[in-house]
Structures are given as C-alpha cells and as structure tokens.
Design an enzyme around this catalytic site. Structure first.
Site, short mmCIF file in Angstrom:
data_model
loop_
_atom_site.label_atom_id
_atom_site.label_comp_id
_atom_site.label_asym_id
_atom_site.label_seq_id
_atom_site.Cartn_x
_atom_site.Cartn_y
_atom_site.Cartn_z
N ASP A 23 0.83 -1.21 0.00
CA ASP A 23 0.00 0.00 0.00
C ASP A 23 0.87 1.26 0.00
OD1 ASP A 23 -2.26 1.52 0.04
OD2 ASP A 23 -2.74 1.18 2.14
N GLY A 26 0.17 5.48 -4.39
CA GLY A 26 -0.40 6.78 -4.76
C GLY A 26 0.16 7.90 -3.90
N ARG A 27 0.24 7.66 -2.59
CA ARG A 27 0.76 8.71 -1.70
C ARG A 27 2.25 8.95 -1.93
NH1 ARG A 27 -1.50 5.98 3.38
NH2 ARG A 27 -1.95 4.41 1.80
N SER A 69 -10.55 -7.03 -5.50
CA SER A 69 -11.88 -7.02 -6.14
C SER A 69 -12.45 -5.61 -6.14
CB SER A 69 -12.85 -7.91 -5.36
OG SER A 69 -12.29 -9.15 -5.11
N ASN A 71 -10.64 -2.83 -6.39
CA ASN A 71 -9.85 -1.87 -7.18
C ASN A 71 -10.53 -1.49 -8.50
OD1 ASN A 71 -6.54 -3.11 -6.20
ND2 ASN A 71 -7.75 -1.42 -5.36
N LEU A 198 -7.01 -4.95 7.33
CA LEU A 198 -6.75 -6.02 6.37
C LEU A 198 -7.42 -5.79 5.01
CD1 LEU A 198 -6.84 -9.24 8.58
CD2 LEU A 198 -4.87 -8.26 7.41
C1 FPP Z 1 -1.77 0.32 -3.29
O1 FPP Z 1 -1.34 1.61 -3.53
C2 FPP Z 1 -1.36 -0.65 -4.27
C3 FPP Z 1 -2.18 -1.23 -5.21
C4 FPP Z 1 -3.56 -0.81 -5.51
C5 FPP Z 1 -1.75 -2.36 -6.00
C6 FPP Z 1 -0.35 -2.84 -5.80
C7 FPP Z 1 0.26 -2.84 -7.11
C8 FPP Z 1 1.58 -2.80 -7.37
C9 FPP Z 1 2.66 -2.85 -6.37
C10 FPP Z 1 2.00 -2.66 -8.76
C11 FPP Z 1 1.36 -3.64 -9.66
C12 FPP Z 1 1.95 -5.00 -9.57
C13 FPP Z 1 1.39 -6.03 -10.19
C14 FPP Z 1 2.08 -7.34 -10.27
C15 FPP Z 1 0.06 -5.85 -10.81
P1 FPP Z 1 -2.47 2.73 -3.56
O2 FPP Z 1 -2.66 3.12 -4.96
O3 FPP Z 1 -3.70 2.24 -2.88
O4 FPP Z 1 -1.78 3.84 -2.74
P2 FPP Z 1 -2.49 5.00 -1.93
O5 FPP Z 1 -3.30 4.35 -0.85
O6 FPP Z 1 -1.35 5.79 -1.42
O7 FPP Z 1 -3.34 5.75 -2.92
#
Ligand code: FPP
Length: 248
Positions: A23, A26-27, A69, A71, A198
C-alpha cells in the site's frame, strides 16, 4: 525470545509464509508531485526487490495483494495502468522467476477477468508448475469475502453432486475449498503505508497470523524493511489460543 540476525550466524525463525499488502503507491507519488501511475511503476520495482530478498532470506511462500476485487472502482486510466503493469511484470519477469525456480500461483476470481489477463496468469502458473523453490502467490482480482463465498459454492456443489454430508462441514473442511487449499496460512502479514487494517485480504487464513504495520510507502520497500518486519515477527510470541510455553 528469538534471537534475530540476518548475518547468517545466529538462528532466527524465518516465517514460512509471508503475505504483503503493498500500500502507498499513490501517496508516494503525490508526495513527489508525480502521477499515481509512476507510484505503481515504482511499486513493481519494489516488488522485484522483495521477491528476490524473500528468496534469499529463505521465505517459502510470499503472497502479494496485487489487485483487489474493489480496485475496479478506481478510474479507468488507473485500472489500465495496473493491468499494464501486470502484463509487463509477467512478460518481463516470468523467465527470471522461472530461472530462479520460483513457482507462481494465483488466487482470486478468474472468471470475470478478460481472456488475455487470465491467459497470462495461467501461463505463469503453467510454466512454473514444477518449480520447487519459493512459491509466489499473486492475489489478483482478489477479495477474501468473495473467496469464502466461492468456497461455500464449491462445498454446496460437493454436497449436491458428491454426497458430502452437511454434518461433515467443519472449519478444516471449508479450508479445503479455498483458492489455494494446499498452502499453509500466512505466519506474517505486512501492510505498508501506515494503514492498519486487512481490507478484505486473507480474512479466513489470517486467524492466527502476526500483523506488522509499517509506515513505509510500498515503492520504498526493500530488503531492509522486509528484515525489520521479520525481526518484529520474531519478537512476537505465537500461542494459537493456547498458553505461553512453560518457563517463558
Ligand atoms: C496500493 O497503492 C497498491 C495497489 C492498488 C496495487 C499494488 C500494485 C503494485 C505494487 C503494482 C502492480 C503490480 C502487479 C504485479 C500488478 P495505492 O494506490 O492504494 O496507494 P495509496 O493508498 O497511497 O493511494
């Protein structure tokens, strides 16, 4: 208390199965004035580092939450970025994973994926099927409640068509109908970015997992952060609902 050392000289208990909620992409990007897609791209680099480090440390199973699911509710452009990165990851990294004897498994709902994404995931599983090194479990289009519902559907089918008796449905029996029933439950679940929940990840399998929450945003995760999480895990005393061992 377990003695923790990563120099190979003193014993520490390496968790057999580590699961990670990656996680904070984005941040990480927002903090640098970059587009979210750049955070995800750097997230894939962190994933590469982490898979390598986990293998070197001797972790047997690494499960990663790659796409949930939920996302699908993100903007189309971000979904395209994430699917593109999955394609790239499989195309670019699969042969290296295979060379390193990594076995790829996939959990999640495959039925609703497009043919090309499902095909790529299945190609990764097929190519690495006989590998005997670390298992990399990719949770893709995964939600734990949905997995439990799938298990309930499969068990209902077994009642109807295979003569399974409802009286024989125990917790252990239900476990046999999950997406990867042969794998042990995670010993350690790590979530990065400071969030402490979680979020529908491995709810059934995490009953006795140790949870470690770290402030690091996922793109900054590396071997050192992984070792910190394992050190924290090694300090925990796992009792599985029983009592502490005598003399402790
Ligand atoms: C959370 O960051 C991460 C995800 C939604 C997906 C994780 C994906 C990767 C590490 C890259 C893709 C890898 C594969 C194999 C598909 P966030 O976007 O929720 O971050 P934020 O909470 O800061 O916005």
């Amino acid at each position: 208390m377990a003695k923790v050392s990563f120099d190979g000289t003193s014993g520490f208990e390496v968790p057999r199965h580590v699961a990670i909620i990656m996680d904070g992409n984005g941040r990480w990007a927002a903090a640098r004035g970059l587009p979210r897609g750049e955070g995800h791209r750097r997230g894939v680099e962190a994933l590469r580092r982490t898979v390598r480090a986990a293998g070197e440390i001797g972790i047997g199973i690494l499960t990663i939450f790659a796409f949930s699911s939920e996302n699908w509710s993100r903007p189309q452009s971000e979904i395209r970025d994430l699917l593109g990165l999955l394609r790239l990851f499989i195309r670019k990294d699969l042969s290296e994973l295979n060379r390193n004897n990594v076995r790829v498994r996939v959990i999640g709902d495959r039925e609703t994926l497009s043919d090309d994404v499902r095909g790529l995931l299945e190609e990764a599983e097929e190519l690495t099927r006989n590998n005997s090194g670390m298992t990399l479990v990719v949770a893709f289009n995964y939600g734990a409640r949905q997995e439990i519902a799938r298990a309930a559907q499969r068990i209902a089918e077994a009642v109807v068509s295979r003569g399974l008796s409802p009286a024989d449905i125990s917790a252990d029996k239900l476990s046999e109908f999950m997406d990867a029933p042969d794998l042990p439950d995670p010993d350690l679940i790590i979530r990065t970015s400071g969030e402490q929940r979680l979020s529908n990840f491995l709810l059934w399998q995490s009953a006795y997992s140790e949870l470690v929450f770290m402030p690091t945003f996922w793109p900054d995760f590396d071997r050192t952060t992984l070792e910190q999480a394992i050190s924290e895990y090694a300090r925990r005393e796992r009792r599985f609902g029983g009592l502490a061992a005598a003399g402790t």
